[in-house]
Design a protein around this motif. Structure first.
Motif, mmCIF file in Angstrom:
data_model
loop_
_atom_site.group_PDB
_atom_site.id
_atom_site.type_symbol
_atom_site.label_atom_id
_atom_site.label_comp_id
_atom_site.label_asym_id
_atom_site.label_seq_id
_atom_site.Cartn_x
_atom_site.Cartn_y
_atom_site.Cartn_z
ATOM 1 N N LYS A 65 105.807 -10.537 133.498
ATOM 2 C CA LYS A 65 104.399 -10.940 133.649
ATOM 3 C C LYS A 65 103.915 -10.633 135.065
ATOM 4 N N ALA A 66 104.777 -10.834 136.047
ATOM 5 C CA ALA A 66 104.406 -10.490 137.423
ATOM 6 C C ALA A 66 104.083 -9.004 137.517
ATOM 7 N N LEU A 67 104.922 -8.182 136.906
ATOM 8 C CA LEU A 67 104.702 -6.736 136.916
ATOM 9 C C LEU A 67 103.340 -6.389 136.304
ATOM 10 N N PHE A 68 103.029 -7.005 135.179
ATOM 11 C CA PHE A 68 101.744 -6.772 134.514
ATOM 12 C C PHE A 68 100.580 -7.064 135.461
ATOM 13 N N ARG A 87 108.674 -3.109 145.829
ATOM 14 C CA ARG A 87 109.838 -4.015 145.886
ATOM 15 C C ARG A 87 110.462 -4.185 144.504
ATOM 16 N N MET A 88 109.610 -4.354 143.487
ATOM 17 C CA MET A 88 110.127 -4.568 142.135
ATOM 18 C C MET A 88 110.913 -3.354 141.643
ATOM 19 N N TYR A 89 110.402 -2.156 141.925
ATOM 20 C CA TYR A 89 111.126 -0.954 141.513
ATOM 21 C C TYR A 89 112.394 -0.762 142.353
ATOM 22 N N TYR A 90 112.340 -1.132 143.610
ATOM 23 C CA TYR A 90 113.520 -1.000 144.461
ATOM 24 C C TYR A 90 114.631 -1.938 144.002
ATOM 25 N N HIS A 93 113.445 -5.410 139.392
ATOM 26 C CA HIS A 93 112.906 -6.634 138.799
ATOM 27 C C HIS A 93 111.919 -6.269 137.697
ATOM 28 N N ALA A 94 112.281 -6.558 136.456
ATOM 29 C CA ALA A 94 111.466 -6.302 135.246
ATOM 30 C C ALA A 94 111.412 -4.822 134.877
ATOM 31 N N VAL A 95 112.031 -4.001 135.666
ATOM 32 C CA VAL A 95 112.062 -2.552 135.423
ATOM 33 C C VAL A 95 113.455 -2.048 135.774
ATOM 34 N N ARG A 96 113.746 -0.863 135.297
ATOM 35 C CA ARG A 96 114.974 -0.198 135.720
ATOM 36 C C ARG A 96 114.796 0.177 137.192
ATOM 37 N N GLN A 97 115.817 -0.035 138.012
ATOM 38 C CA GLN A 97 115.693 0.336 139.419
ATOM 39 C C GLN A 97 115.333 1.811 139.495
ATOM 40 N N ASP A 98 114.326 2.130 140.289
ATOM 41 C CA ASP A 98 113.806 3.490 140.367
ATOM 42 C C ASP A 98 113.320 3.741 141.789
#
Length: 149
Positions: A65-68, A87-90, A93-98
Motif C-alpha cells: 500500500k505504501a508503494l501504491f 529506497r523501496m527498490y533498493y 520492500h514490496a518489490v523485487r530488489q532492483d
C-alpha cells in the motif's frame, strides 16, 4: 515539498501520542481527512499516507500500500515519495530488489531537488554495472519527460 518532513514529524508525533494514550478515535479522526485528501489527488497527502503505511504510523504497516501511494505522489512531483521509491527498490520492500529502478528513482528525486538522493544514487551506482547505470539514467529521463510535459 520542503514542508512534507515537518508534516510527517507532526503526524508521527500526534499518532504515537494518540496511540499511547489509547485514543484510537483521535487518530482515526486525523487519518480520515488525510486519506480523503490523498484520494482526491493531493500529492502531499498521498506521500503522507505512503509514509503512514511504510512505517505503520496510524495504519497497519503495509509496503504494498505504501508503494501504491508513493507512486501516485511521485507522479505529481512529490520529491520525498520519489526518494522513498528509490529506497523501496533498493531494499526490496514490496518489490523485487532492483538497483536499476532504485537508481532511477534516486536520480529523479535528485533532479527534482531532494537533498540526499544524489548521495543515495551514488551508493547504489557502486553496486551496478555501467550498462545498468545507463539504463537507469535513460529510464529516469523518460519518466521526467513523461511527467514534466
Amino acid at each position: 515539498m520542503k514542508y512534507l518532513i515537518p508534516i510527517i514529524i507532526t503526524v508521527v508525533a500526534f499518532l504515537e501520542a494518540s496511540l499511547r494514550l489509547g485514543a484510537n478515535d483521535g487518530a482515526n479522526d486525523f487519518i480520515a481527512p488525510v486519506l480523503a485528501a490523498a484520494d482526491n489527488g493531493n500529492a502531499t497527502a498521498q506521500a503522507l499516507v505512503g509514509t503512514m503505511y511504510y512505517y505503520g504510523y496510524g495504519l497497519n504497516q503495509d509496503y504494498k500500500k505504501a508503494l501504491f501511494w508513493y507512486k501516485l505522489a511521485a507522479e505529481f512531483g512529490e520529491v520525498s515519495a520519489q526518494a522513498t521509491l528509490g529506497r523501496m527498490y533498493y531494499l526490496g520492500h514490496a518489490v523485487r530488489q532492483d538497483l536499476v529502478q532504485a537508481h532511477k528513482w534516486y536520480d529523479i528525486a535528485s533532479i527534482n531537488g531532494h537533498e540526499d538522493a544524489g548521495s543515495y544514487r551514488h551508493r547504489v551506482s557502486e553496486k551496478m554495472s555501467h550498462d545498468q547505470i545507463i539504463e537507469a539514467q535513460e529510464l529516469a529521463a523518460s519518466w521526467i519527460y513523461k511527467f514534466k510535459n
